[in-house]
Design an enzyme around this catalytic site. Sequence first.
Site, mmCIF file in Angstrom:
data_model
loop_
_atom_site.group_PDB
_atom_site.id
_atom_site.type_symbol
_atom_site.label_atom_id
_atom_site.label_comp_id
_atom_site.label_asym_id
_atom_site.label_seq_id
_atom_site.Cartn_x
_atom_site.Cartn_y
_atom_site.Cartn_z
ATOM 1 N N ARG A 169 0.859 -1.324 0.031
ATOM 2 C CA ARG A 169 0.049 0.113 -0.117
ATOM 3 C C ARG A 169 0.799 1.245 -0.047
ATOM 4 N NH1 ARG A 169 -5.461 1.374 3.325
ATOM 5 N NH2 ARG A 169 -6.090 -0.126 1.661
ATOM 6 N N HIS A 190 -6.798 0.669 -6.870
ATOM 7 C CA HIS A 190 -7.294 0.003 -5.966
ATOM 8 C C HIS A 190 -7.971 -1.342 -6.059
ATOM 9 C CE1 HIS A 190 -7.772 -1.334 -1.812
ATOM 10 N NE2 HIS A 190 -8.851 -0.382 -1.027
ATOM 11 N N GLN A 199 -10.307 -3.701 -3.898
ATOM 12 C CA GLN A 199 -11.536 -3.309 -3.725
ATOM 13 C C GLN A 199 -12.381 -3.456 -4.764
ATOM 14 O OE1 GLN A 199 -12.384 -1.537 -0.790
ATOM 15 N NE2 GLN A 199 -14.473 -1.974 -1.695
ATOM 16 N N ASP A 217 -17.029 7.591 -2.221
ATOM 17 C CA ASP A 217 -16.004 7.323 -1.509
ATOM 18 C C ASP A 217 -15.520 8.837 -0.792
ATOM 19 O OD1 ASP A 217 -13.410 6.358 -0.428
ATOM 20 O OD2 ASP A 217 -12.386 6.388 -2.099
ATOM 21 N N CYS A 268 -16.383 1.936 0.027
ATOM 22 C CA CYS A 268 -15.238 0.934 0.226
ATOM 23 C C CYS A 268 -15.110 1.167 1.769
ATOM 24 C CB CYS A 268 -14.195 1.331 -0.771
ATOM 25 S SG CYS A 268 -13.612 3.055 -0.652
ATOM 26 N N ARG A 299 -14.123 -8.592 0.695
ATOM 27 C CA ARG A 299 -12.755 -8.140 0.623
ATOM 28 C C ARG A 299 -12.046 -9.324 1.021
ATOM 29 N NH1 ARG A 299 -10.463 -3.076 0.565
ATOM 30 N NH2 ARG A 299 -8.659 -4.590 0.323
HETATM 31 N N1 CP Z 1 -11.563 -0.278 1.839
HETATM 32 C C1 CP Z 1 -10.102 -0.196 2.316
HETATM 33 O O1 CP Z 1 -9.359 -0.540 1.580
HETATM 34 O O2 CP Z 1 -10.011 -0.217 3.705
HETATM 35 P P1 CP Z 1 -8.705 -0.094 4.401
HETATM 36 O O3 CP Z 1 -8.264 1.338 3.995
HETATM 37 O O4 CP Z 1 -9.211 -0.093 5.736
HETATM 38 O O5 CP Z 1 -7.800 -1.130 4.114
HETATM 39 N N1 NVA Z 2 -9.978 6.821 -1.743
HETATM 40 C C1 NVA Z 2 -9.544 6.299 -0.468
HETATM 41 C C2 NVA Z 2 -9.654 4.774 -0.342
HETATM 42 C C3 NVA Z 2 -9.362 4.173 1.044
HETATM 43 C C4 NVA Z 2 -9.619 2.879 1.147
HETATM 44 C C5 NVA Z 2 -7.950 6.449 -0.052
HETATM 45 O O1 NVA Z 2 -7.047 6.320 -1.051
HETATM 46 O O2 NVA Z 2 -7.731 7.123 0.807
#
Ligand code: CP
Ligand code: NVA
Length: 298
Positions: A104, A131, A134, A217, A257, A285
């Site tokens: 990440r 992502h 997701q 989101d 999400c 997930r």
């Molecule tokens: N939706 C999602 O990716 O959640 P987190 O940021 O908690 O992993």
């Molecule tokens: N768009 C958000 C998604 C979190 C799961 C981010 O990148 O923070």
Amino acid sequence: DALTRPKDLLDFSAYGPKEVESLLLLAEGLKRERYRGEDLKGRVLALLFEKPSLRTRTTLEVAMLHLGGHALYLDQKQVGIGEREPVRDVAKNLERFVEGIAARVYRHETVEALARHARIPVVNALSDRAHPLQALADLLTLKEAFGGLSGLEVAWVGDGNNVLHSLLEVAPLVGLRVRVATPRGYEPDPSLLRRAGALLTHDPKEAAFGAHALYTDVWTSMGQEEERERRLRDFQGFQVNGELLALLHPQGLFLHCLPAHYGEETTEEAVHGPRSRVFDQAENRLHTAKAVLLALLG
Ligand code: CP
Ligand code: NVA
């Protein structure tokens, strides 16, 4: 098949309809069986996270455990990818220790570099661009709710961000139709919009009207915190609440999400209301993560 199977999951550019369909079928089977087994016995997945997470970290760790393997969470403060040592060196060390990496990252280029330099599979656990984990859970959730995906109309209201990019990327592979409503200046990558044949508008109501699902989101993603004040102003009128959800198809669902910033892009009533499938998305997930890990590390 094994010859054409992609090594990594960074985004869906190396995936076709067949690959996505088989990941979803695998996930459905694993969910039905509440699968626990030994398929990844002795295999280790390194989790390299530059940003916080609830769902992604937990589901990857639990998935590895259920598959008989192990996940090793490597905090960015300890590893210092790109800081304590270069991305390439991290990749060339980890490939000697573990069978896969889930990362990440702030910059999508970081997961690309990991994948390029490591001979083991690399999974994008969220970047500023995409992502994909997701999107697979979102597809499974819609498939379960409607019995199929082809021809469903999904409205996205909010920021043209990483989560939308992955949805736009998979949509044409499964026959989903996407309508996007963002404020001016917050549109997604135009090439993804074009390939998905998606409708773009700046009017949330136009996107929502008659749709099978409405997805939103956060307005301020991780890493954009210093833009928050400006974004709060620019996104006025884009909140997904009861009023907007009332415009959906009679069976229309609400997706998010998570995490949610309540009072901004949505409300507690919407997330916990009758149209919400938000916690099914979260559960899915886990099942889709298992499918991805089996496909790439199995
Ligand atoms: N939706 C999602 O990716 O959640 P987190 O940021 O908690 O992993
Ligand atoms: N768009 C958000 C998604 C979190 C799961 C981010 O990148 O923070």
